[in-house]
Write a protein that holds these residues in place. Structure first.
Motif, PDB file in Angstrom:
ATOM      1  N   ASN A   1       0.879  -1.160   0.000  1.00 27.29           N
ATOM      2  CA  ASN A   1       0.000   0.000   0.000  1.00 27.29           C
ATOM      3  C   ASN A   1       0.924   1.219   0.000  1.00 27.29           C
ATOM      4  O   ASN A   1       1.408   1.641   1.035  1.00 27.29           O
ATOM      5  CB  ASN A   1      -0.935   0.004   1.205  1.00 27.29           C
ATOM      6  CG  ASN A   1      -1.927   1.153   1.162  1.00 27.29           C
ATOM      7  OD1 ASN A   1      -1.823   2.067   0.348  1.00 27.29           O
ATOM      8  ND2 ASN A   1      -2.891   1.112   2.058  1.00 27.29           N
ATOM      9  N   LYS A   2       1.184   1.742  -1.208  1.00 26.26           N
ATOM     10  CA  LYS A   2       2.136   2.848  -1.354  1.00 26.26           C
ATOM     11  C   LYS A   2       1.547   4.131  -0.773  1.00 26.26           C
ATOM     12  O   LYS A   2       0.495   4.581  -1.182  1.00 26.26           O
ATOM     13  CB  LYS A   2       2.488   3.068  -2.827  1.00 26.26           C
ATOM     14  CG  LYS A   2       3.589   4.123  -3.009  1.00 26.26           C
ATOM     15  CD  LYS A   2       3.792   4.480  -4.443  1.00 26.26           C
ATOM     16  CE  LYS A   2       2.919   5.585  -4.926  1.00 26.26           C
ATOM     17  NZ  LYS A   2       3.076   6.890  -4.287  1.00 26.26           N
TER      18      LYS A   2
ATOM     19  N   GLU B   1     -15.372   5.295   3.711  1.00 22.89           N
ATOM     20  CA  GLU B   1     -15.012   5.205   5.133  1.00 22.89           C
ATOM     21  C   GLU B   1     -13.858   4.239   5.367  1.00 22.89           C
ATOM     22  O   GLU B   1     -13.165   4.336   6.371  1.00 22.89           O
ATOM     23  CB  GLU B   1     -16.230   4.805   5.962  1.00 22.89           C
ATOM     24  CG  GLU B   1     -17.292   5.882   6.007  1.00 22.89           C
ATOM     25  CD  GLU B   1     -18.579   5.428   6.686  1.00 22.89           C
ATOM     26  OE1 GLU B   1     -18.605   4.327   7.274  1.00 22.89           O
ATOM     27  OE2 GLU B   1     -19.555   6.192   6.619  1.00 22.89           O
ATOM     28  N   ALA B   2     -13.626   3.298   4.438  1.00 19.03           N
ATOM     29  CA  ALA B   2     -12.532   2.341   4.573  1.00 19.03           C
ATOM     30  C   ALA B   2     -11.171   2.982   4.277  1.00 19.03           C
ATOM     31  O   ALA B   2     -10.132   2.406   4.607  1.00 19.03           O
ATOM     32  CB  ALA B   2     -12.750   1.146   3.646  1.00 19.03           C
ATOM     33  N   LEU B   3     -11.181   4.165   3.640  1.00 15.38           N
ATOM     34  CA  LEU B   3      -9.921   4.834   3.312  1.00 15.38           C
ATOM     35  C   LEU B   3      -9.303   5.485   4.542  1.00 15.38           C
ATOM     36  O   LEU B   3      -9.997   5.967   5.430  1.00 15.38           O
ATOM     37  CB  LEU B   3     -10.151   5.927   2.258  1.00 15.38           C
ATOM     38  CG  LEU B   3     -10.185   5.510   0.819  1.00 15.38           C
ATOM     39  CD1 LEU B   3     -10.416   6.728  -0.076  1.00 15.38           C
ATOM     40  CD2 LEU B   3      -8.925   4.790   0.397  1.00 15.38           C
ATOM     41  N   TRP B   4      -8.017   5.527   4.565  1.00 15.49           N
ATOM     42  CA  TRP B   4      -7.241   6.194   5.601  1.00 15.49           C
ATOM     43  C   TRP B   4      -7.182   7.688   5.256  1.00 15.49           C
ATOM     44  O   TRP B   4      -7.309   8.077   4.102  1.00 15.49           O
ATOM     45  CB  TRP B   4      -5.827   5.594   5.622  1.00 15.49           C
ATOM     46  CG  TRP B   4      -5.216   5.600   4.251  1.00 15.49           C
ATOM     47  CD1 TRP B   4      -4.448   6.586   3.703  1.00 15.49           C
ATOM     48  CD2 TRP B   4      -5.393   4.622   3.215  1.00 15.49           C
ATOM     49  NE1 TRP B   4      -4.115   6.276   2.398  1.00 15.49           N
ATOM     50  CE2 TRP B   4      -4.692   5.074   2.076  1.00 15.49           C
ATOM     51  CE3 TRP B   4      -6.071   3.409   3.135  1.00 15.49           C
ATOM     52  CZ2 TRP B   4      -4.646   4.355   0.883  1.00 15.49           C
ATOM     53  CZ3 TRP B   4      -6.029   2.700   1.944  1.00 15.49           C
ATOM     54  CH2 TRP B   4      -5.323   3.170   0.842  1.00 15.49           C
TER      55      TRP B   4
ATOM     56  N   VAL C   1      -7.078   0.862  -5.872  1.00 17.65           N
ATOM     57  CA  VAL C   1      -7.668  -0.044  -4.883  1.00 17.65           C
ATOM     58  C   VAL C   1      -7.578  -1.500  -5.286  1.00 17.65           C
ATOM     59  O   VAL C   1      -7.790  -2.385  -4.446  1.00 17.65           O
ATOM     60  CB  VAL C   1      -9.135   0.339  -4.565  1.00 17.65           C
ATOM     61  CG1 VAL C   1      -9.191   1.716  -3.902  1.00 17.65           C
ATOM     62  CG2 VAL C   1     -10.007   0.286  -5.798  1.00 17.65           C
ATOM     63  N   ALA C   2      -7.265  -1.790  -6.560  1.00 16.48           N
ATOM     64  CA  ALA C   2      -7.166  -3.194  -6.973  1.00 16.48           C
ATOM     65  C   ALA C   2      -6.332  -3.323  -8.232  1.00 16.48           C
ATOM     66  O   ALA C   2      -6.300  -2.430  -9.077  1.00 16.48           O
ATOM     67  CB  ALA C   2      -8.554  -3.786  -7.213  1.00 16.48           C
ATOM     68  N   VAL C   3      -5.649  -4.466  -8.330  1.00 16.72           N
ATOM     69  CA  VAL C   3      -4.955  -4.889  -9.543  1.00 16.72           C
ATOM     70  C   VAL C   3      -5.447  -6.305  -9.800  1.00 16.72           C
ATOM     71  O   VAL C   3      -5.178  -7.217  -9.006  1.00 16.72           O
ATOM     72  CB  VAL C   3      -3.423  -4.862  -9.384  1.00 16.72           C
ATOM     73  CG1 VAL C   3      -2.748  -5.422 -10.626  1.00 16.72           C
ATOM     74  CG2 VAL C   3      -2.925  -3.452  -9.076  1.00 16.72           C
ATOM     75  N   GLY C   4      -6.204  -6.474 -10.881  1.00 18.80           N
ATOM     76  CA  GLY C   4      -6.818  -7.770 -11.140  1.00 18.80           C
ATOM     77  C   GLY C   4      -7.693  -8.156  -9.968  1.00 18.80           C
ATOM     78  O   GLY C   4      -8.498  -7.359  -9.486  1.00 18.80           O
TER      79      GLY C   4
ATOM     80  N   ALA D   1      -9.258  -6.059   0.882  1.00 14.64           N
ATOM     81  CA  ALA D   1      -9.273  -7.481   1.252  1.00 14.64           C
ATOM     82  C   ALA D   1      -7.916  -7.904   1.810  1.00 14.64           C
ATOM     83  O   ALA D   1      -7.837  -8.764   2.686  1.00 14.64           O
ATOM     84  CB  ALA D   1      -9.653  -8.342   0.047  1.00 14.64           C
ATOM     85  N   LEU D   2      -6.845  -7.290   1.292  1.00 13.17           N
ATOM     86  CA  LEU D   2      -5.502  -7.601   1.799  1.00 13.17           C
ATOM     87  C   LEU D   2      -5.274  -7.008   3.183  1.00 13.17           C
ATOM     88  O   LEU D   2      -4.393  -7.453   3.913  1.00 13.17           O
ATOM     89  CB  LEU D   2      -4.434  -7.079   0.829  1.00 13.17           C
ATOM     90  CG  LEU D   2      -4.374  -7.773  -0.530  1.00 13.17           C
ATOM     91  CD1 LEU D   2      -3.444  -7.009  -1.479  1.00 13.17           C
ATOM     92  CD2 LEU D   2      -3.930  -9.214  -0.385  1.00 13.17           C
ATOM     93  N   GLY D   3      -6.031  -5.967   3.533  1.00 14.64           N
ATOM     94  CA  GLY D   3      -5.927  -5.367   4.860  1.00 14.64           C
ATOM     95  C   GLY D   3      -4.655  -4.579   5.098  1.00 14.64           C
ATOM     96  O   GLY D   3      -4.166  -4.523   6.224  1.00 14.64           O
ATOM     97  N   LEU D   4      -4.127  -3.956   4.054  1.00 15.88           N
ATOM     98  CA  LEU D   4      -2.864  -3.233   4.176  1.00 15.88           C
ATOM     99  C   LEU D   4      -3.074  -1.752   4.475  1.00 15.88           C
ATOM    100  O   LEU D   4      -3.747  -1.046   3.721  1.00 15.88           O
ATOM    101  CB  LEU D   4      -2.058  -3.358   2.878  1.00 15.88           C
ATOM    102  CG  LEU D   4      -1.604  -4.754   2.480  1.00 15.88           C
ATOM    103  CD1 LEU D   4      -0.951  -4.726   1.110  1.00 15.88           C
ATOM    104  CD2 LEU D   4      -0.644  -5.310   3.522  1.00 15.88           C
TER     105      LEU D   4
END
Length: 191
Positions: free
Chosen positions: A7-8, A112-115, A161-164, A170-173
């Motif tokens: 998560n860059k 809301e899930a965003l930091w 938010v996703a690559v493929g 879902a990764l929780g990073l």
């Protein structure tokens, strides 16, 4: 052949060598010999994949493989369904026309899930902002930012938010966190 999901954080440049004023990938990832499979500019955040395998890197990054990358863009203004349809058809950016893509509005509960971003985006009380999602297969330099600007809605914050099939949530990073994933992960079906 590791495949690392990072998560860059905002402000980090996509290189491992140290930089005088910005964080680099080396500040977050300690695995030797890996390099980014695609890039995110310093002002963009979110999922970045890194590997030491050139063939895997190409399969993830090159547009001919049509791996979908999903972005959430916080744009200035209030685009409507017609603007999203216009973006989805492809936009003439002058030097090229983007491929068709998928677009949608991002629901408030998803945001809301965003930091929080540090520093936060500029706030102007008289100008609303809207979150939209673009799912593209190209990933040219600053493509999403150029697309939204060409449609009249400049991007203020951009998060991949996703690559493929790999989804950042879902990764929780958290920003700056990484983990090793299966090299098959981007192509696995969700659910």
């Amino acid at each position: 052949m590791p495949l690392i999901a990072l998560n860059k954080p905002f402000g980090t440049i996509c290189q491992f060598s140290a930089h005088e004023t910005r964080a680099s990938l080396g500040d977050w990832v300690k695995t030797p010999g890996v390099y980014p499979a695609g890039r995110l500019d310093a002002d963009s955040e979110g999922l970045l994949l890194l590997t030491d395998d050139g063939a895997l890197q190409a399969r993830i990054a090159e547009p001919r493989h049509k791996l979908v990358k999903r972005y959430w863009a916080q744009v200035e203004g209030a685009p409507d369904d017609a603007v999203l349809a216009h973006l989805a058809k492809g936009i003439d950016l002058g030097d090229y026309v983007t491929r068709p893509c998928r677009t949608a509005f991002v629901a408030a509960e998803q945001i809301e899930a965003l930091w929080p971003r540090n520093p936060p985006i500029r706030y102007r009380a008289a100008i609303p902002t809207t979150w939209i999602e673009l799912a593209i297969t190209e990933g040219k330099n600053r493509q999403v930012r150029r697309m939204t600007a060409a449609a009249g809605f400049p991007t203020l914050r951009l998060v991949r938010v996703a690559v493929g099939a790999l989804d950042l949530f879902a990764l929780g990073l958290a920003p700056g966190e990484s983990l090793e994933v299966s090299p098959r992960a981007p192509w696995q079906r969700l659910g």
